[in-house]
Design a protein around this motif. Structure first.
Motif, PDB file in Angstrom:
ATOM      1  N   LYS A   4      -8.486  11.110   3.209  1.00  0.00           N
ATOM      2  CA  LYS A   4      -8.465  10.278   5.265  1.00  0.00           C
ATOM      3  C   LYS A   4      -6.347   9.877   5.429  1.00  0.00           C
ATOM      4  O   LYS A   4      -5.849   9.823   6.063  1.00  0.00           O
ATOM      5  CB  LYS A   4      -9.392   9.882   5.618  1.00  0.00           C
ATOM      6  CG  LYS A   4     -10.336  10.428   5.765  1.00  0.00           C
ATOM      7  CD  LYS A   4     -11.278   9.209   6.282  1.00  0.00           C
ATOM      8  CE  LYS A   4     -12.852  10.345   6.954  1.00  0.00           C
ATOM      9  NZ  LYS A   4     -13.586  11.239   6.044  1.00  0.00           N
ATOM     10  N   ASP A   5      -6.260   9.222   4.123  1.00  0.00           N
ATOM     11  CA  ASP A   5      -5.021   8.498   3.862  1.00  0.00           C
ATOM     12  C   ASP A   5      -3.965   9.190   2.889  1.00  0.00           C
ATOM     13  O   ASP A   5      -3.011   9.546   3.704  1.00  0.00           O
ATOM     14  CB  ASP A   5      -5.399   6.938   3.391  1.00  0.00           C
ATOM     15  CG  ASP A   5      -6.029   7.094   2.110  1.00  0.00           C
ATOM     16  OD1 ASP A   5      -6.741   8.286   0.977  1.00  0.00           O
ATOM     17  OD2 ASP A   5      -6.405   5.861   1.400  1.00  0.00           O
ATOM     18  N   PHE A   6      -4.251   8.929   1.876  1.00  0.00           N
ATOM     19  CA  PHE A   6      -3.039  10.011   1.537  1.00  0.00           C
ATOM     20  C   PHE A   6      -3.236  10.424  -0.331  1.00  0.00           C
ATOM     21  O   PHE A   6      -4.674  10.580  -0.470  1.00  0.00           O
ATOM     22  CB  PHE A   6      -1.598   8.540   0.397  1.00  0.00           C
ATOM     23  CG  PHE A   6      -2.568   7.676  -0.332  1.00  0.00           C
ATOM     24  CD1 PHE A   6      -2.878   7.773  -1.570  1.00  0.00           C
ATOM     25  CD2 PHE A   6      -2.765   6.603   0.921  1.00  0.00           C
ATOM     26  CE1 PHE A   6      -3.211   7.086  -2.116  1.00  0.00           C
ATOM     27  CE2 PHE A   6      -3.427   5.550   0.113  1.00  0.00           C
ATOM     28  CZ  PHE A   6      -3.474   5.873  -1.394  1.00  0.00           C
ATOM     29  N   VAL A   7      -2.847  12.143  -0.728  1.00  0.00           N
ATOM     30  CA  VAL A   7      -3.230  13.052  -2.102  1.00  0.00           C
ATOM     31  C   VAL A   7      -1.685  12.174  -2.677  1.00  0.00           C
ATOM     32  O   VAL A   7      -0.918  12.593  -2.294  1.00  0.00           O
ATOM     33  CB  VAL A   7      -4.074  13.779  -1.656  1.00  0.00           C
ATOM     34  CG1 VAL A   7      -5.432  13.975  -1.675  1.00  0.00           C
ATOM     35  CG2 VAL A   7      -3.464  14.951  -0.893  1.00  0.00           C
ATOM     36  N   LEU A  52       1.964   7.052  -8.619  1.00  0.00           N
ATOM     37  CA  LEU A  52       2.083   7.084  -7.231  1.00  0.00           C
ATOM     38  C   LEU A  52       0.772   6.789  -6.563  1.00  0.00           C
ATOM     39  O   LEU A  52       0.862   5.726  -5.385  1.00  0.00           O
ATOM     40  CB  LEU A  52       2.461   8.640  -6.859  1.00  0.00           C
ATOM     41  CG  LEU A  52       3.302   9.301  -6.542  1.00  0.00           C
ATOM     42  CD1 LEU A  52       3.372  11.425  -7.381  1.00  0.00           C
ATOM     43  CD2 LEU A  52       4.063   9.161  -6.027  1.00  0.00           C
ATOM     44  N   PHE A  53      -0.188   6.547  -7.260  1.00  0.00           N
ATOM     45  CA  PHE A  53      -1.728   5.814  -6.421  1.00  0.00           C
ATOM     46  C   PHE A  53      -1.189   4.567  -6.088  1.00  0.00           C
ATOM     47  O   PHE A  53      -2.004   3.983  -5.163  1.00  0.00           O
ATOM     48  CB  PHE A  53      -2.354   5.691  -7.395  1.00  0.00           C
ATOM     49  CG  PHE A  53      -3.541   6.888  -7.091  1.00  0.00           C
ATOM     50  CD1 PHE A  53      -4.408   6.851  -5.494  1.00  0.00           C
ATOM     51  CD2 PHE A  53      -4.044   8.353  -8.318  1.00  0.00           C
ATOM     52  CE1 PHE A  53      -5.053   7.868  -5.820  1.00  0.00           C
ATOM     53  CE2 PHE A  53      -4.555   9.328  -7.726  1.00  0.00           C
ATOM     54  CZ  PHE A  53      -5.443   9.045  -6.459  1.00  0.00           C
ATOM     55  N   GLY A  54      -0.187   3.930  -7.262  1.00  0.00           N
ATOM     56  CA  GLY A  54      -0.696   2.489  -7.318  1.00  0.00           C
ATOM     57  C   GLY A  54      -0.172   2.035  -5.862  1.00  0.00           C
ATOM     58  O   GLY A  54      -0.390   1.266  -5.158  1.00  0.00           O
ATOM     59  N   ILE A  55       1.343   2.515  -5.929  1.00  0.00           N
ATOM     60  CA  ILE A  55       1.849   2.250  -5.084  1.00  0.00           C
ATOM     61  C   ILE A  55       1.682   2.435  -3.525  1.00  0.00           C
ATOM     62  O   ILE A  55       2.057   2.014  -2.481  1.00  0.00           O
ATOM     63  CB  ILE A  55       4.292   3.034  -5.075  1.00  0.00           C
ATOM     64  CG1 ILE A  55       4.098   2.472  -6.419  1.00  0.00           C
ATOM     65  CG2 ILE A  55       4.335   2.528  -3.594  1.00  0.00           C
ATOM     66  CD1 ILE A  55       5.646   3.045  -6.921  1.00  0.00           C
ATOM     67  N   ALA A  56       0.793   4.195  -3.505  1.00  0.00           N
ATOM     68  CA  ALA A  56       0.884   3.894  -2.500  1.00  0.00           C
ATOM     69  C   ALA A  56      -0.514   3.706  -1.432  1.00  0.00           C
ATOM     70  O   ALA A  56      -0.199   2.828  -0.680  1.00  0.00           O
ATOM     71  CB  ALA A  56       0.320   6.048  -2.235  1.00  0.00           C
ATOM     72  N   GLU A  57      -1.219   2.918  -2.455  1.00  0.00           N
ATOM     73  CA  GLU A  57      -2.112   2.353  -2.305  1.00  0.00           C
ATOM     74  C   GLU A  57      -1.901   0.858  -1.560  1.00  0.00           C
ATOM     75  O   GLU A  57      -1.998  -0.118  -0.966  1.00  0.00           O
ATOM     76  CB  GLU A  57      -2.974   1.658  -3.219  1.00  0.00           C
ATOM     77  CG  GLU A  57      -4.583   0.895  -3.355  1.00  0.00           C
ATOM     78  CD  GLU A  57      -5.641   1.367  -2.698  1.00  0.00           C
ATOM     79  OE1 GLU A  57      -5.998   2.768  -1.542  1.00  0.00           O
ATOM     80  OE2 GLU A  57      -5.419   2.875  -3.979  1.00  0.00           O
ATOM     81  N   GLY A  58      -0.189   0.576  -1.929  1.00  0.00           N
ATOM     82  CA  GLY A  58      -0.118  -0.942  -1.344  1.00  0.00           C
ATOM     83  C   GLY A  58       0.662  -1.107   0.041  1.00  0.00           C
ATOM     84  O   GLY A  58       0.705  -1.923   1.367  1.00  0.00           O
ATOM     85  N   THR A 112       7.312   5.411   4.538  1.00  0.00           N
ATOM     86  CA  THR A 112       6.435   5.800   3.694  1.00  0.00           C
ATOM     87  C   THR A 112       6.544   6.227   2.461  1.00  0.00           C
ATOM     88  O   THR A 112       6.095   5.959   1.112  1.00  0.00           O
ATOM     89  CB  THR A 112       5.133   4.182   4.468  1.00  0.00           C
ATOM     90  OG1 THR A 112       5.482   4.082   5.684  1.00  0.00           O
ATOM     91  CG2 THR A 112       4.224   4.525   3.686  1.00  0.00           C
ATOM     92  N   ILE A 113       6.574   7.162   2.490  1.00  0.00           N
ATOM     93  CA  ILE A 113       6.115   8.486   1.760  1.00  0.00           C
ATOM     94  C   ILE A 113       6.734   8.486   0.422  1.00  0.00           C
ATOM     95  O   ILE A 113       6.899   8.066  -0.006  1.00  0.00           O
ATOM     96  CB  ILE A 113       5.746   9.648   2.600  1.00  0.00           C
ATOM     97  CG1 ILE A 113       5.383  10.453   1.453  1.00  0.00           C
ATOM     98  CG2 ILE A 113       7.061  10.307   3.103  1.00  0.00           C
ATOM     99  CD1 ILE A 113       4.322  11.795   1.547  1.00  0.00           C
TER     100      ILE A 113
END
Lengths: 204, 263, 194
Positions: free
Chosen positions: A133-136, A145-151, A165-166
């Motif tokens: 629902k948010d990002f992949v 990518l996971f870490g930064i996107a999470e933030g 953001t992306i």
């Protein structure tokens, strides 16, 4: 998965989605090309990104184009993102015991008949779908990518904010990965149009 | 005499003729007219629909899809459209074969199939059906309107025997002789798409049996280059667009006709 | 130790390959031609597993020739490269894959543009302004990053190519001897002397 390098990310916004890839094609640590896009249009409103073995990225892009074109011309309508995600999944699972070495990401907007809703999905190399629902994220920089996107990611971002953001997420992640980078390309998909922008990045 | 050589498969008669192919051609000469005109900046196809009637459900042609009713004009690939005349069931099978062949080419070569190659593919198939035992030939002639970088805009015709040829303007189906002589008179080498559309509408108006033209009896398509992308763009007209085109050329139904139909 | 280099310039592609046929530590031959002319405006240099290379190159050469006879016109560089890639990609997942790396250079008569493709044995295809295969690529690519100019005249392109060959001669532990050079431009494909 680390032979050619490369990373892809997709994010959901408010009535829009974004998908981005880097442009590097490597042969181990040697960079061969810096114009290798890993995100391809499937229809006017659906994009497919693939990270992994470059030969399979090209082969699958051609296979999916074949299948989607035949679907479109026979059905006389464009495929829905969710339908396409299942096409991707079954195509990958067909090779369960000798897989294509790629991980796909699908980003799109459903047809007006289905409410023009944002849709993203990821899958592993044998086609196990993940309807996020948010990002992949996928690729050699997926951990970063996971870490930064999470933030950085937050719900209901407008197209321009989602682009920011992306882009920030992606550039900062691939800068920490030796196998990804050398420029990036971002597509922002809205019900009305698709905005495509190339990003300047560190070239090292 | 003929019966001895044409009742089963396609074999030569003593006079050196293949009756099955001649019968297939005969089937086509009764079919709805299809005409094609090659212009310097595009190709035009027009076709006469035979399956009509008040009770026919045409809702799918009005919105969505590629336009057209799926009877006469088909999109084969992003750079090729085709008009068919003959047995519609055979045509559908050929159209499907052509679409698959075009996609296979795109898959192998990462480019749109050249128009002549696609025509050749279908002709190889059609020729096979005139030779192998137990099969009847395809009762279909096709007009292919296409674009590729080798020869730009092109117009081809193929018949049931598997022959094909390139044309500047041609016509297949019922009354094709009349249409062809009209085209021969009026065709100019530097014709534009706009002029070709007008010519197609006029010739259709003269060859079709009915006195008035309307979207329920006509299919229409144009292949041009997109101004911005320089890619071929196939436009198969929707019923409303055909009526607009006809009234622009003064060939539409009169108002009182419409009123009478309403009553 | 096999090396190939190729670069594009204004209206041409230059392809260079070493001419050594080696078995183990022995040079068996000094005049091996590793660049095939695949059509009037198409070149392909190849390296890799001995045996596979010539077999694969001839397979491609004969099939493209057949295509030209059948359809009266040669494949343009982009579809030719896509088709060659597909052969390698299919081969990769067959019982006996070819291990051949290629550089495909061509001149597209329809659009008047030169094209260069980097292809490896996996079936990876990249459309690039300059490319190299083999150990030489570790020296040569950085040189080309610095000196390549897509608008360079033929003389300037040859100058850059000479730099690349000189660098390989200087830094590789085994000298590769003479390089064979072929060019493709609007006038077609042909061999040239440096």
């Amino acid at each position: 998965m680390q032979i050619n390098g490369g990373s892809v990310i997709a994010m959901v916004g408010k009535n829009c989605v974004a998908i981005a890839s880097d442009l590097r094609l490597g042969n181990q640590a040697l960079t061969v090309a810096t114009n290798f896009e890993k995100v391809f249009p499937v229809t006017d409103r659906i994009y497919l990104g693939m990270a992994g073995l470059a030969t399979d990225v090209l082969t699958l892009r051609e296979r999916f184009r074949f299948r989607v074109n035949m679907y479109t011309i026979k059905e006389e309508r464009e495929i829905e993102p969710e339908t396409f995600a299942h096409l991707v999944s079954s195509t990958l699972y067909e090779r369960r015991f000798g897989p294509y070495f790629i991980e796909p990401i699908i980003a799109g907007i459903t047809s007006p008949a289905k409410g023009s809703k944002p849709f993203i999905a990821g899958a592993d190399l044998i086609g196990c779908l993940n309807f996020a629902k948010d990002f992949v994220v996928v690729g050699t920089a997926s951990d970063e990518l996971f870490g930064i996107a999470e933030g950085l990611w937050e719900p209901d971002l407008e197209p321009e904010d989602l682009f920011e953001t992306i882009s920030q997420t992606f550039l900062n992640a691939v800068d920490r990965d030796a196998f990804s980078g050398w420029g990036a390309i971002v597509h922002i998909i809205t019900p009305e149009k698709v905005i495509t922008r190339k990003l300047q990045a560190r070239m090292d | 005499m003929a019966r001895r050589y044409d009742s089963r498969t396609t074999i030569f008669s003593p006079e050196g003729r293949l009756y099955q192919i001649e019968y297939a051609r005969e089937a086509i000469s009764h079919a709805g007219t299809v005409l094609g005109i090659l212009a310097k900046d595009g190709v035009v196809l027009a076709a006469e629909k035979k399956v009509t009637g008040k009770l026919l459900d045409l809702s799918s042609a009005k919105e969505g899809g590629y336009g057209g009713s799926g009877e006469k004009i088909f999109l084969l690939n992003s750079n090729v459209i085709a008009g068919v005349a003959g047995i519609t069931a055979d045509a559908n099978s050929l159209v499907n074969y052509a679409r698959t062949a075009a996609q296979r080419h795109l898959f192998s070569y990462n480019e749109d199939i050249p128009v002549e190659q696609l025509a050749q593919r279908l002709c190889d198939l059609k020729q096979g059906y005139t030779q192998y035992g137990g099969l009847r030939p395809f009762g279909v002639s096709l007009l292919y309107a296409g674009y590729d970088v080798h020869y730009n805009f092109q117009l081809y015709h193929s018949d049931p025997s598997g022959n094909y040829s390139g044309w500047k303007a041609t016509c297949i189906g019922a009354n094709n002789g009349t249409a062809q002589s009209l085209l021969k008179q009026e065709y100019k080498d530097d014709i534009t798409v706009e002029e070709a559309i007008g010519l197609a509408v006029r010739v259709m108006g003269k060859t079709m049996d009915s006195t008035t033209l309307g979207s329920e009896k006509l299919e229409f398509a144009v292949l041009t280059l997109d101004k911005t992308t320089k890619q071929p763009h196939a436009k198969i007209y929707k019923p409303a667009e055909i009526d607009a085109l006809l009234s622009k050329h003064g060939l539409a139904k009169k108002e009182e006709d419409a009123e009478m139909r309403a009553v | 130790m096999e090396c190939q280099v190729a670069l594009t310039g204004k209206g041409y592609v230059l392809v260079a390959a070493d001419t050594v046929a080696a078995r183990s530590i022995v040079k068996m031959k000094h005049d091996e031609d590793k660049i095939k002319v695949l059509g009037s405006h198409l070149l392909m240099s190849y390296s890799g597993e001995p045996g596979d290379t010539v077999q694969f190159a001839e397979y491609i050469e004969r099939n493209l020739r057949l295509h030209q006879i059948r359809y009266l016109q040669p494949l343009r560089p982009s579809p030719a490269a896509a088709w060659i890639r597909r052969q390698l990609a299919d081969s990769l997942r067959s019982r006996s894959p070819y291990s051949v790396n290629l550089l495909v250079g061509g001149y597209d008569i329809a659009t008047s543009e030169p094209h260069l493709y980097w292809v490896d044995y996996l079936g990876t295809l990249a459309h690039v302004p300059y490319a190299a295969q083999g150990y030489g690529s570790y020296f040569v690519l950085s040189l080309l990053d610095r000196y390549h100019n897509p608008e360079a005249t033929l003389e300037e392109g040859i100058e850059t190519l000479k730099r690349c060959i000189a660098e390989m001669e200087k830094r590789l532990i085994v000298g590769l001897g003479k390089f064979k050079v072929k060019i493709v431009d609007k006038d077609g494909a042909r061999e040239i002397e440096l």
